[in-house]
Design a protein around this motif. Structure first.
Motif, PDB file in Angstrom:
ATOM      1  N   UNK A 185       0.918  -1.128  -0.006  1.00 21.16           N
ATOM      2  CA  UNK A 185      -0.073   0.102  -0.058  1.00 21.16           C
ATOM      3  C   UNK A 185       0.678   1.235   0.137  1.00 21.16           C
ATOM      4  N   UNK A 186       0.409   2.244  -0.490  1.00 21.61           N
ATOM      5  CA  UNK A 186       0.985   3.644  -0.796  1.00 21.61           C
ATOM      6  C   UNK A 186      -0.065   4.635  -0.459  1.00 21.61           C
ATOM      7  N   UNK A 187      -0.280   5.356   0.801  1.00 20.56           N
ATOM      8  CA  UNK A 187      -1.473   6.389   0.987  1.00 20.56           C
ATOM      9  C   UNK A 187      -1.154   7.442   1.660  1.00 20.56           C
ATOM     10  N   UNK A 188      -2.016   8.212   1.483  1.00 22.11           N
ATOM     11  CA  UNK A 188      -2.040   9.288   2.856  1.00 22.11           C
ATOM     12  C   UNK A 188      -2.967   9.222   3.646  1.00 22.11           C
ATOM     13  N   UNK A 189      -2.796   9.988   4.788  1.00 26.27           N
ATOM     14  CA  UNK A 189      -3.823   9.621   5.826  1.00 26.27           C
ATOM     15  C   UNK A 189      -4.396  10.993   6.249  1.00 26.27           C
ATOM     16  N   UNK A 190      -5.789  11.397   5.528  1.00 28.59           N
ATOM     17  CA  UNK A 190      -6.534  12.896   5.513  1.00 28.59           C
ATOM     18  C   UNK A 190      -6.934  12.831   7.125  1.00 28.59           C
ATOM     19  N   UNK A 191      -7.222  11.713   7.540  1.00 23.54           N
ATOM     20  CA  UNK A 191      -7.699  11.766   9.130  1.00 23.54           C
ATOM     21  C   UNK A 191      -6.834  12.891   9.992  1.00 23.54           C
ATOM     22  N   UNK A 192      -5.575  12.950   9.898  1.00 22.84           N
ATOM     23  CA  UNK A 192      -4.652  13.433  10.328  1.00 22.84           C
ATOM     24  C   UNK A 192      -4.553  15.223  10.211  1.00 22.84           C
ATOM     25  N   UNK A 193      -4.975  15.891  11.283  1.00 26.67           N
ATOM     26  CA  UNK A 193      -4.874  17.441  10.792  1.00 26.67           C
ATOM     27  C   UNK A 193      -4.045  18.231  11.645  1.00 26.67           C
TER      28      UNK A 193
END
Lengths: 913, 201
Positions: free
Chosen positions: A537-545
């Motif tokens: 997998x290769x992703x970003x994590x929008x949940x962290x702000x």
């Protein structure tokens, strides 16, 4: 054999050959033997300079005549001599050591023999290098000027010729001159300073212009040369040479596949630019989103702390805060061990492994490289942790590269600086430091800061909205730079299926609304290099702000080489066994054409020679006959080996002659049986085996070397008697008067003595120069045989030969005519005839008889002095030293003692009894 | 890890009558091979073998000696400096067994006092030609307080075990005996107590 001795003979005063080694000069396909001598010159004002003198030579150089100077390489600051191995070539124990000699203007490749001598030589050369202490002067090599060629014309012919007159070197010396260089013999392909097309081997005249370099040219080159090259000469450590350990290690690496298997481990790699914030939210959405607990966590942060304190004092409370936040965000229900934390200002990298894997993590090293302000400061740069997981080496790099859209070249440069300056120490300090690229697996994460080019902000945002990430990716700077091979060469990156991670308004998912209004970009990336790596997998994590960046994660399955202990042990054993085998094969060994030598019918003073050959095996060696325990020499005194020691080149043959010669000192014991023609010689090979050679044979007893009284009891010729009788009679004690214990009355004098004297009396009484001319050896052998076999009637020999036999007979008597015990009293009463006569009467009867008989014969000779030209003095001087022998031995006799002995005899010659 | 290639160097010696199989025993151990052609060792030969015992890498330098009687006075000079001596007889050759006590006396006279000794009854694969019962070997070994193995170089019985046991016994001795050596080639000349070559030069 130390060949430096030969070199030394050719050197001038003040020059000293420290050590020499014989090697092979490799020029293209040509292989020529050369002698390399390290020569030291002591300067008048103190200090010393060194040069390497290269000689052609014939055979093993023993004297100066055997060597001829080929060239001189001054050991200047740019001089290096280092071991090289060709790409892909396996290091073999016992094989030649290939070394490359480099100076600013020449490059030569030599093969030197394996072994400690070569090692010592290379160490000496390394020690001779001038070093880089700026306070010491550059060597000038003025002393080498005398070797500089004066006549160019002589060069082509004399270069390979033998030197006939040491000290007058022909124009063959090349001071600092370049030799031919050959690409194929230069494994590391270091820069050549010579135009190769003009350097052909068969055109030595091409060399000429370079051979007359003036001193200033040389020193100029010395000064202009770089330091880094020569430094290697100092690094040149003995560990590089022949260390069994290194070989075992390199073999283990080569055979890795035999004892390892690939096992997949799950790696989590994450990067997060936190913009100087403290952790405010749980990191689990980023760190623990997968379905399976990762085996390894590599978590990187940038801009951990943007404060001045962090920048200047490298100290920040954020380190602890974020470490805690990460530790709490790791996969729940799984125990992890922290392996390492490394931080450079705001760039931090954390490495965790599942607890059960901890024991397979080793060789952990961490380093930082700053590329920020002035190219050195830590506001930008990279940190890295390298380690070994099972048998796979892994390097994880977290970098924060230069900012701003237009600065992509700066970012490329930062990457290169990190790659070149990031160096990890090795456990073995003798090994060079490791770089990032020297790892099986490289994981590179961070805020790489590459932006999106050419599109304006609105267009970018529109494409993001359409999730047209592929279209957008076409404008990604990193993609373009990688494609142009300007950065991250060899690295891979997964497809970007998430929206750019930069730049948001903190605490939201909204694009930057500040006045700068930065265009969105994929700043935060994860790349990898190596085999057996699968990105899951290769992703970003929008949940962290928390930050103006979003964190990125990538999960990998990485195939790690795991050791099968049993197979490993087996492989190791195999390697050790093969090295033992090589070592055993390197023990010198020869074959001998014969080991047993029989000398038949050895006779007194008759040389017998038996020969054999030593055929050497593949290992050069030194041989020598060595002493047996408690013995003073390697063989009995009647034997001699010629040569008794020497050097053998591989597969060479040498002939050894065993010479057997019985003389007066060894004859008596061979007659008596106390000694036999029997001996064992020990032929020893240096660092090798010992061979035993058996010598046997039989000795033909002779009257020569037999005592007077023994001969008096031998009524038969000695060779007609049984050996047992001869032994018995020879060992019989000499008694002053016959005690009647023998049945047979002895003869008055030995018959052999009578035979010789009678022969001379009958034939040689008027012989000129009697006793003064040497006899013939062949005739002596005939006389000896006649005496020993009693066939005196057949005797036909010159008077001189018989006279010499008589002298030899007297000389060989183990107890002289005047017994040893009477020697002192004779000297004391010399000149007093009455007293002298008195001493003679104390001699044993047979000795007394012999003395009287000889004196009578000599007096007869003197009566004919008009013809034979003998006088009392001549005879006294000849017979004095034969009839009177010092018990102390012959050598130490003083002139005064000799004189007295002569005087003693003289008085009997001039006075009739 | 930068470990030394070997930590210790042991010099072992093979002695015994001519023809009992000393060279074959050595050849089996060092090369794991067997050669039936009999070539009498006329001199002193040696081979090396690296083994690992108790975590230590040990280089064994094993000396093979000429067994013939006429060389005895010379070969005894090689005893000094040996840390272990293997005394070999042939179970099919009674004479070679009778000579054991003579060989043991030789060791007493010429070897280091604390040399580790071991008795080997070789050729135990040839049971049909056996003349020396195993018990007799065990008995003489017991009397002299030394270890005993019946071996066969041909059938590879107990060879490795014998050498490793001897090396272990040496390893167990006080440290002064051990020569901690540098990882360089060690030829016989480098070796302490080698009378013949040492005194001659």
């Amino acid at each position: 054999m130390d060949q430096s001795v030969a070199i030394q003979e050719t050197l001038a005063e003040g020059e000293y050959c420290l050590i020499a080694v014989q090697g092979v000069l490799c020029e293209g396909d040509s292989r020529q033997s050369r002698l390399l001598g390290l020569v030291r010159y002591r300067l008048e004002h103190g200090g010393q300079e060194h040069a390497l003198f290269v000689y052609t030579h014939r055979r093993m150089a023993i004297t100066g005549d055997d060597v001829s100077l080929d060239q001189i390489v001054p050991i200047s600051r740019d001089f290096t001599l280092e071991e090289v191995s060709r790409e892909g070539e396996l290091y073999i124990l016992g094989s030649d050591v290939t070394v490359q000699l480099d100076t600013a203007e020449l490059s030569l490749v030599f093969q030197l023999p394996f072994g400690s001598h070569t090692r010592t030589f290379l160490q000496e050369v390394a020690r001779a290098c001038p070093g880089f202490d700026p306070s010491t002067q550059d060597p000038e090599f003025l002393w080498l000027s005398r070797y500089r060629c004066s006549e160019r014309e002589t060069e082509p012919t004399t270069r390979l010729g033998w030197n006939s007159a040491p000290g007058t070197w022909p124009g063959c010396a090349r001071i600092g001159g370049g030799g031919p260089s050959f690409e194929d013999s230069r494994p590391n392909g270091k820069g050549l300073l010579v135009d190769q097309s003009s350097w052909s081997q068969d055109k030595p005249e091409n060399l000429l212009p370079r051979q007359n370099k003036s001193k200033s040219e040389i020193t100029d080159m010395v000064r202009s040369s770089t330091i880094t090259v020569a430094d290697k000469a100092h690094i040149l450590s003995m560990q590089k040479f022949g260390l069994r350990d290194t070989i075992v290690k390199s073999h283990l690496i080569q055979k890795e596949e035999d004892y390892t298997y690939i096992q997949n481990f799950r790696f989590f790699v994450g990067t997060y630019n936190v913009n100087g914030q403290s952790p405010k939210e749980c990191l689990q959405p980023w760190l623990s989103h997968g379905v399976q607990a990762p085996d390894v966590y590599c978590v990187g942060f940038q801009e951990l702390d943007l404060s001045k304190e962090a920048f200047f004092f490298h100290d920040t409370p954020k380190e602890e805060e974020w470490f805690k936040a990460v530790s709490e965000g790791l996969y729940p229900g799984t125990k992890y061990a922290k392996v390492k934390l490394i931080r450079l200002v705001g760039i931090m990298l954390l490495l965790y492994v599942k607890q059960e894997h901890a024991e397979y993590i080793s060789e952990v090293e961490a380093e930082t490289v700053g590329t920020g302000i002035m190219g050195r400061m830590g506001n930008k740069g990279g940190v890295a942790i390298r380690f070994r997981f099972h048998n796979t080496s892994i390097c994880v790099v977290n970098s924060h590269l230069a900012a701003h859209t237009e600065e992509y070249e700066r970012r490329n440069q930062d990457y290169k600086d990190i790659c070149s300056r990031m160096q990890f120490c090795q456990v073995d300090p003798s090994l060079p430091p490791l770089t990032i690229n020297k790892h099986d697996v490289i994981l590179w994460l961070g805020d790489l800061n590459y932006r999106i080019e050419e599109l304006d902000v609105e267009k970018v945002k529109k494409l993001i909205e359409e999730k047209a990430f592929q279209t957008l990716y076409a404008y990604d700077q990193l993609r373009a730079q990688v494609a142009a091979k300007a950065v991250f060469e060899g690295f891979s990156e997964g497809e970007l299926t998430f929206q750019p991670t930069y730049k948001y308004d903190t605490g939201s998912d909204d694009w930057d609304t500040s006045e700068k209004c930065r265009a969105p970009a994929w700043c935060d990336r994860v790349l990898w290099k190596g085999k057996n790596i699968t990105q899951l997998s290769y992703q970003s994590h929008m949940a962290l702000k928390t930050s103006d960046h979003k964190p990125v994660s990538s999960v990998f399955d990485i195939g790690v080489r795991v050791v099968n202990e049993e197979l490993y042990r087996k492989t190791l054993e195999e390697i050790v066994r093969s090295l033992d085998k090589l070592e055993n094969a390197n023990i010198p060994s020869v074959s001998l054409s014969r080991r047993e030598f029989c000398f038949q019918n050895v006779k007194f003073m008759q040389l017998q020679v038996e020969s054999f050959t030593i055929q050497n095996g593949p290992v050069p060696c030194q041989f020598e006959f060595i002493n047996k325990p408690d013995e003073e020499s390697y063989c009995k005194r009647w034997l001699n080996a010629n040569p008794s020691r020497g050097f053998l080149l591989p597969d060479s043959i040498i002939k050894i002659e065993l010479e057997l010669f019985v003389n007066k000192t060894t004859a008596t014991k061979l007659n008596s049986g106390e000694d036999k023609i029997e001996d064992i010689l020990v032929l020893h090979l240096d660092r090798g085996k010992d061979y035993f050679l058996s010598v046997s044979g039989n000795y033909m007893p002779s009257c020569f070397g037999s005592p007077i009284h023994t001969l008096c009891y031998m009524k038969e010729p000695i060779l007609d008697l049984p050996l047992e009788t001869i032994r018995h009679l020879t060992l019989m004690q000499l008694q002053t008067e016959d005690d009647g214990s023998h049945l047979e009355k002895p003869m008055d004098i030995p018959k052999e003595l009578w035979m010789m004297v009678d022969y001379l009396y009958r034939n040689a009484i008027q012989q000129e120069d009697l006793f003064q001319q040497p006899g013939l050896r062949l005739e002596f052998e005939h006389i000896r045989d006649c005496l020993d076999t009693g066939t005196i009637d057949h005797l036909s020999a010159s008077n001189h030969s018989v006279a010499e036999a008589l002298l030899l007979f007297l000389e060989s008597l183990p107890e002289p005519v005047i017994c040893y015990r009477a020697y002192r009293s004779c000297l004391e009463c010399s000149g007093n005839l009455t007293a002298s006569n008195q001493v003679i009467t104390t001699l044993p009867a047979c000795h007394r008889n012999v003395f009287t008989y000889l004196m009578a014969f000599l007096q007869e000779l003197l009566k004919n002095s008009a013809r034979n030209h003998l006088d009392g003095n001549i005879l006294a001087s000849i017979f004095g030293s034969l009839l009177l022998r010092s018990p102390a031995g012959h050598q130490k006799l003083e002139t005064a003692e000799k004189k007295k002995a002569q005087e003693f005899i003289h008085q009997f010659l001039c006075n009739s009894p | 890890m930068a470990k030394k290639t070997y930590d210790l160097l042991f010099k072992l010696l093979l002695i015994g009558d001519s023809g009992v199989g000393k060279t074959c025993v050595l050849f089996r151990f060092s090369d794991d091979a067997f050669n039936t052609t009999f070539i009498s060792t006329i001199g002193i030969d040696f081979k090396i073998k690296t083994v690992e015992l108790q975590g230590k890498k040990i280089k064994l330098q094993i000396w093979d000696t000429a067994g013939q009687e006429r060389f005895h006075t010379i070969t005894t000079s090689y005893y000094r400096g040996a840390m272990g001596i293997m005394l070999v007889y042939d179970i099919t050759n009674g004479k070679s067994f009778e000579n054991i006590s003579k060989w043991l006396r030789n060791i007493d006279e010429h070897a280091n006092e604390d040399v580790e000794r071991m008795l080997l009854g070789n050729k135990c694969d040839m049971d049909d030609k056996r003349v020396v019962p195993k018990g007799k070997g065990e008995q003489i070994a017991r009397e002299h307080g030394i270890r005993f193995f019946e071996t066969s170089a041909k059938a590879n019985i107990n060879i490795e075990k014998a050498f490793l046991t001897l090396a272990e016994d040496i390893l167990r001795k006080p440290l002064k005996l051990h020569i901690v050596s540098h990882p360089k080639y060690l030829g016989p000349k480098d070796f302490e107590g080698r009378c013949c070559s040492e005194t001659s030069l």
